[in-house]
Enzyme design. Structure first.
Site, PDB file in Angstrom:
ATOM      1  N   TYR A 144      26.893  94.586  36.814  1.00 32.95           N
ATOM      2  CA  TYR A 144      27.845  93.333  36.884  1.00 32.95           C
ATOM      3  C   TYR A 144      27.680  92.614  35.681  1.00 32.95           C
ATOM      4  CZ  TYR A 144      29.957  88.914  38.294  1.00 32.95           C
ATOM      5  OH  TYR A 144      30.426  87.954  38.404  1.00 32.95           O
ATOM      6  N   GLN A 170      31.752  88.688  45.948  1.00 31.04           N
ATOM      7  CA  GLN A 170      32.681  89.779  46.487  1.00 31.04           C
ATOM      8  C   GLN A 170      32.592  91.007  45.647  1.00 31.04           C
ATOM      9  OE1 GLN A 170      33.478  86.796  45.284  1.00 31.04           O
ATOM     10  NE2 GLN A 170      35.271  86.836  43.831  1.00 31.04           N
ATOM     11  N   ASN A 223      25.768  84.342  38.193  1.00 30.19           N
ATOM     12  CA  ASN A 223      25.603  82.716  38.684  1.00 30.19           C
ATOM     13  C   ASN A 223      24.820  82.898  40.141  1.00 30.19           C
ATOM     14  OD1 ASN A 223      27.334  83.296  40.399  1.00 30.19           O
ATOM     15  ND2 ASN A 223      29.017  81.893  39.374  1.00 30.19           N
ATOM     16  N   SER A 281      20.383  80.804  33.723  1.00 27.35           N
ATOM     17  CA  SER A 281      19.645  80.907  32.583  1.00 27.35           C
ATOM     18  C   SER A 281      18.620  79.841  32.602  1.00 27.35           C
ATOM     19  CB  SER A 281      20.471  81.059  31.263  1.00 27.35           C
ATOM     20  OG  SER A 281      21.114  82.120  31.330  1.00 27.35           O
ATOM     21  N   GLN A 330      20.523  77.469  26.118  1.00 24.93           N
ATOM     22  CA  GLN A 330      20.513  77.923  27.563  1.00 24.93           C
ATOM     23  C   GLN A 330      21.051  77.130  28.530  1.00 24.93           C
ATOM     24  OE1 GLN A 330      19.704  81.223  27.884  1.00 24.93           O
ATOM     25  NE2 GLN A 330      19.972  80.934  25.915  1.00 24.93           N
ATOM     26  N   HIS A 372      24.757  77.529  29.320  1.00 25.96           N
ATOM     27  CA  HIS A 372      25.217  78.630  30.134  1.00 25.96           C
ATOM     28  C   HIS A 372      25.805  78.307  31.734  1.00 25.96           C
ATOM     29  CE1 HIS A 372      24.282  82.502  28.554  1.00 25.96           C
ATOM     30  NE2 HIS A 372      22.991  82.073  28.092  1.00 25.96           N
ATOM     31  N   GLU A 425      12.181  82.409  32.461  1.00 26.25           N
ATOM     32  CA  GLU A 425      12.992  83.583  32.267  1.00 26.25           C
ATOM     33  C   GLU A 425      12.657  83.851  30.769  1.00 26.25           C
ATOM     34  OE1 GLU A 425      16.998  82.877  31.905  1.00 26.25           O
ATOM     35  OE2 GLU A 425      17.486  85.210  31.690  1.00 26.25           O
ATOM     36  N   HIS A 426      12.935  82.731  29.977  1.00 24.69           N
ATOM     37  CA  HIS A 426      12.642  82.743  28.259  1.00 24.69           C
ATOM     38  C   HIS A 426      11.513  81.911  27.971  1.00 24.69           C
ATOM     39  CE1 HIS A 426      16.880  83.410  28.950  1.00 24.69           C
ATOM     40  NE2 HIS A 426      16.657  84.582  27.914  1.00 24.69           N
ATOM     41  N   ASP A 474      19.365  87.466  22.903  1.00 29.00           N
ATOM     42  CA  ASP A 474      20.685  87.355  24.166  1.00 29.00           C
ATOM     43  C   ASP A 474      21.552  88.383  23.497  1.00 29.00           C
ATOM     44  OD1 ASP A 474      19.821  85.316  25.860  1.00 29.00           O
ATOM     45  OD2 ASP A 474      21.007  83.983  24.938  1.00 29.00           O
ATOM     46  N   GLU A 502     -10.076 107.980  60.094  1.00 23.72           N
ATOM     47  CA  GLU A 502      -8.679 107.205  60.846  1.00 23.72           C
ATOM     48  C   GLU A 502      -8.011 107.621  62.001  1.00 23.72           C
ATOM     49  OE1 GLU A 502      -5.655 107.708  57.727  1.00 23.72           O
ATOM     50  OE2 GLU A 502      -6.607 106.345  56.361  1.00 23.72           O
ATOM     51  N   HIS A 510      -3.723 115.481  61.035  1.00 21.18           N
ATOM     52  CA  HIS A 510      -4.068 115.428  59.492  1.00 21.18           C
ATOM     53  C   HIS A 510      -5.257 116.298  59.427  1.00 21.18           C
ATOM     54  CE1 HIS A 510      -1.584 112.003  59.795  1.00 21.18           C
ATOM     55  NE2 HIS A 510      -1.564 111.956  58.605  1.00 21.18           N
TER      56      HIS A 510
HETATM   57  N1  LIG Z   1      18.960  85.791  34.012  1.00 21.37           N
HETATM   58  C1  LIG Z   1      19.562  86.662  33.270  1.00 21.37           C
HETATM   59  O1  LIG Z   1      19.399  87.616  32.840  1.00 21.37           O
HETATM   60  C2  LIG Z   1      21.106  86.166  33.023  1.00 21.37           C
HETATM   61  C3  LIG Z   1      21.738  86.620  31.653  1.00 21.37           C
HETATM   62  C4  LIG Z   1      23.095  86.346  31.598  1.00 21.37           C
HETATM   63  C5  LIG Z   1      23.470  85.258  32.230  1.00 21.37           C
HETATM   64  N2  LIG Z   1      23.036  84.772  33.288  1.00 21.37           N
HETATM   65  C6  LIG Z   1      23.622  83.701  33.965  1.00 21.37           C
HETATM   66  O2  LIG Z   1      24.510  84.511  34.618  1.00 21.37           O
HETATM   67  C7  LIG Z   1      25.592  83.204  34.845  1.00 21.37           C
HETATM   68  C8  LIG Z   1      27.107  83.439  34.462  1.00 21.37           C
HETATM   69  O3  LIG Z   1      27.781  82.648  35.494  1.00 21.37           O
HETATM   70  P1  LIG Z   1      29.368  82.641  35.311  1.00 21.37           P
HETATM   71  O4  LIG Z   1      29.670  81.454  36.549  1.00 21.37           O
HETATM   72  O5  LIG Z   1      30.041  82.277  34.201  1.00 21.37           O
HETATM   73  O6  LIG Z   1      29.863  83.884  35.836  1.00 21.37           O
HETATM   74  P2  LIG Z   1      29.528  84.818  36.950  1.00 21.37           P
HETATM   75  O7  LIG Z   1      30.398  86.054  36.478  1.00 21.37           O
HETATM   76  O8  LIG Z   1      28.288  85.038  37.300  1.00 21.37           O
HETATM   77  O9  LIG Z   1      30.415  84.252  38.236  1.00 21.37           O
HETATM   78  C9  LIG Z   1      31.558  84.007  38.286  1.00 21.37           C
HETATM   79  C10 LIG Z   1      32.094  84.349  39.576  1.00 21.37           C
HETATM   80  O10 LIG Z   1      31.344  83.300  40.808  1.00 21.37           O
HETATM   81  C11 LIG Z   1      32.236  83.159  41.675  1.00 21.37           C
HETATM   82  N3  LIG Z   1      32.243  81.800  42.129  1.00 21.37           N
HETATM   83  C12 LIG Z   1      32.330  80.589  41.154  1.00 21.37           C
HETATM   84  N4  LIG Z   1      32.435  79.526  41.908  1.00 21.37           N
HETATM   85  C13 LIG Z   1      32.289  79.759  43.287  1.00 21.37           C
HETATM   86  C14 LIG Z   1      32.243  79.083  44.519  1.00 21.37           C
HETATM   87  N5  LIG Z   1      32.371  77.887  44.648  1.00 21.37           N
HETATM   88  N6  LIG Z   1      32.092  80.044  45.770  1.00 21.37           N
HETATM   89  C15 LIG Z   1      31.908  81.240  45.661  1.00 21.37           C
HETATM   90  N7  LIG Z   1      31.890  81.992  44.624  1.00 21.37           N
HETATM   91  C16 LIG Z   1      32.104  81.361  43.335  1.00 21.37           C
HETATM   92  C17 LIG Z   1      33.584  83.660  41.400  1.00 21.37           C
HETATM   93  O11 LIG Z   1      34.017  84.679  42.116  1.00 21.37           O
HETATM   94  C18 LIG Z   1      33.526  83.973  40.010  1.00 21.37           C
HETATM   95  O12 LIG Z   1      34.296  84.880  39.603  1.00 21.37           O
HETATM   96  C19 LIG Z   1      25.114  82.057  34.200  1.00 21.37           C
HETATM   97  O13 LIG Z   1      24.427  81.156  35.290  1.00 21.37           O
HETATM   98  C20 LIG Z   1      23.995  82.456  33.239  1.00 21.37           C
HETATM   99  O14 LIG Z   1      23.019  81.573  32.939  1.00 21.37           O
HETATM  100  C21 LIG Z   1      21.622  85.187  33.558  1.00 21.37           C
HETATM  101  N1  LIG Z   2      20.613  83.825  27.825  1.00 22.77           N
HETATM  102  C1  LIG Z   2      21.150  84.888  28.668  1.00 22.77           C
HETATM  103  C2  LIG Z   2      20.137  85.358  29.662  1.00 22.77           C
HETATM  104  O1  LIG Z   2      19.771  84.219  30.523  1.00 22.77           O
HETATM  105  C3  LIG Z   2      22.042  86.115  28.174  1.00 22.77           C
HETATM  106  C4  LIG Z   2      23.068  85.987  27.264  1.00 22.77           C
HETATM  107  C5  LIG Z   2      24.332  86.433  27.240  1.00 22.77           C
HETATM  108  N2  LIG Z   2      24.943  85.644  26.125  1.00 22.77           N
HETATM  109  C6  LIG Z   2      24.262  84.623  25.958  1.00 22.77           C
HETATM  110  N3  LIG Z   2      23.142  84.535  26.763  1.00 22.77           N
HETATM  111 ZN   LIG Z   3      22.077  82.804  26.474  1.00 22.07          ZN
END
Ligand SMILES: NC(=O)c1ccc[n+]([C@@H]2O[C@H](COP(=O)([O-])OP(=O)(O)OC[C@H]3O[C@@H](n4cnc5c(N)ncnc54)[C@H](O)[C@@H]3O)[C@@H](O)[C@H]2O)c1
Ligand SMILES: N[C@H](CO)Cc1c[nH]c[nH+]1
Ligand SMILES: [Zn+2]
Length: 442
Positions: free
Chosen positions: A127, A185, A208, A235, A257, A260, A324-325, A358, A412, A417
């Site tokens: 993903y 989805q 997210n 993040s 962060q 994000h 996380e970080h 990152d 046991e 066994h």
């Molecule tokens: N922990 C990690 O290792 C790490 C690494 C990179 C990014 N991240 C995180 O990934 C996330 C990326 O988020 P993003 O939103 O930009 O992209 P995303 O691809 O995670 O989510 C987007 C999708 O969320 C869905 N969505 C949005 N609003 C919605 C709603 N109200 N109801 C249902 N579905 C909904 C939609 O289908 C949309 O395509 C950020 O929170 C970032 O911090 C975490």
């Molecule tokens: N900080 C994110 C992980 O939580 C990863 C990322 C990708 N691009 C930028 N930042």
């Molecule tokens: Zn980042």
């Protein structure tokens, strides 16, 4: 950011100060995601197309990218970005190649051979977040280890329309199947399969709160047997900084962060009130210059600065939070590191901004959030394979451990066994004169 004096807080107030964004605990999240998953199970591709329209405003007839579409996207990526991707790819490959483990194959006792083997997971779903920012770097973080591990079927999904550089990076990493679908989805489609998306064995990747909740839900759904890498949600960063830290650097790292997502969280733990105040001033100035000011401002509302008596106390607070970080900007960061018990990835010193991890240092940026870094590891090569054991005994080996196994089985109350050993001992003693196979090489 709100500044709180850690030691003056009651134990309950301390717990509250370490709570994640209220958006994550939103009661409706689980129900909303369950509704999306059920729609995909019931209506397959049609549901995916409907959600593409509803959440991403994109109308698509076909979800899978064709070879021609992939080639066209690759041509549109500027040379400078291709070069940056190449450098990041090289470092990430090197760090993950180095994680290949030698096989364990030993005799625990004479005639008892035990092995630990590893097999790549056959079908993996990757993903790539793309809702608010196209995370090109996440392609490298997932597709490279999947390839190095030898996973046969590597399927990539990302919200539509997929950014050209995501497609280019995927192509560079040998990904052939790319589907334009994101959110909960996409996770449901990978878990259950649809007319056009294949079902996979394990789903990887950050996202997210909707994506993260969907991964949790499908991994616990007994209608399918899909596994997930980890809860890698919005993040987070926690910075431990002392009075000598550069407030501008600290603020820049916090904002990196916070930008994000609105549900991201950033924390500063310091023994210097002066630094805390200087960081707040720097945050206000830098925030104005960002393109994602609104997102970062919302994230900062549920972020905090905690003032502690000394830096060793800061390490304890960080362990309790499990970030996380973790960035350590102190005079002797490795002294602090010695006391760190929970963090997805650690960044030491003034010249190690979190952005390097990152994108390009080589470490993996897919990391546990919500405090799971206390028990869950950062993504590594091992996550793309399954380990299993093999054992083989010769007659001599069996005779050597027979008594212990039978004693344990009896304790046991498991007669069958015990009998599985006894029946062989009896056969061996009948054969004793010929002593056939007793010392056979393993
Ligand atoms: N922990 C990690 O290792 C790490 C690494 C990179 C990014 N991240 C995180 O990934 C996330 C990326 O988020 P993003 O939103 O930009 O992209 P995303 O691809 O995670 O989510 C987007 C999708 O969320 C869905 N969505 C949005 N609003 C919605 C709603 N109200 N109801 C249902 N579905 C909904 C939609 O289908 C949309 O395509 C950020 O929170 C970032 O911090 C975490
Ligand atoms: N900080 C994110 C992980 O939580 C990863 C990322 C990708 N691009 C930028 N930042
Ligand atoms: Zn980042």
């Amino acid at each position: 950011m709100q500044i709180l004096n850690w030691q003056s807080l009651s134990p309950q107030a301390q717990l509250a100060a370490l709570k994640r964004s209220p958006l994550i605990g939103d009661n409706s999240l689980e129900q909303n995601v369950a509704r999306i998953i059920e729609a995909v199970v019931a209506n397959g591709d049609q549901a995916l197309k409907d959600f593409n329209r509803e959440f991403d405003g994109v109308n698509l007839e076909t979800l899978k990218l064709t070879t021609t579409q992939i080639e066209q996207s690759c041509k549109l990526v500027p040379e400078s970005l291709k070069q940056a991707i190449a450098q990041a790819k090289n470092n990430i490959e090197r760090f993950h190649q180095a994680q290949l483990q030698p096989k364990v194959d030993i005799e625990t006792q004479a005639g008892i051979r035990c092995e630990l083997r590893s097999e790549p997971i056959e079908r993996v779903g990757l993903y790539i977040p793309g809702g608010t920012a196209p995370l090109i770097s996440t392609v490298l973080m997932l597709a490279l280890p999947a390839k190095i591990a030898g996973c046969n079927k590597r399927v990539l999904v990302s919200p539509p329309p997929i950014n050209d550089a995501i497609i280019y990076a995927a192509n560079e990493c040998g990904i052939e199947e790319i589907y334009q679908v994101g959110g909960a989805q996409a996770i449901a489609a990978l878990a259950f399969g649809t007319e056009s998306l294949p079902q996979v064995d394990k789903i990887f990747g950050p996202g997210n709160r909707f994506v993260t909740e969907a991964k949790r839900a499908v991994s616990q759904d007994n209608r399918c047997t899909v596994s997930i890498d980890m809860p890698a949600g919005p993040s987070e960063v926690l910075i431990i900084a002392d009075g000598q830290a550069n407030a501008e650097f600290v603020a820049a790292d916090l904002l990196s962060q916070a930008e994000h997502g609105a549900d991201s969280q950033v924390m500063l733990v310091t023994d210097s009130t002066e630094l805390a105040e200087a960081v707040n001033t720097a945050l206000a100035n830098q925030l104005k210059q960002l393109s994602r000011t609104e997102i970062a401002t919302t994230a900062l509302k549920s972020s905090r600065t905690l003032i502690v008596d000394d830096i060793q106390m800061a390490a304890l607070v960080s362990n309790q939070y499990g970030p996380e970080h973790l960035i350590i900007q102190t005079k002797q960061p490795r002294d602090v590191l010695r006391n760190i018990r929970a963090a997805g990835s650690v960044f030491l010193g003034a010249y190690t901004p979190e952005s390097v991890g990152d994108y390009a240092s080589g470490t993996n940026h897919v990391l546990p959030t919500y405090g799971y870094s206390k028990t869950v590891s950062s993504l590594s090569l091992a996550d793309f394979s399954r380990r299993f054991t093999v054992q083989e005994l010769n007659a001599k080996g069996l005779q050597t451990i027979a008594d212990s196994v039978m004693t344990l089985a009896a304790a046991e109350l498991l007669d069958a066994h015990k009998n599985a050993i006894a029946i062989r001992l009896a056969s061996l003693s009948a054969d004793d004169d010929t002593n056939s196979g007793n010392e056979e090489e393993l």
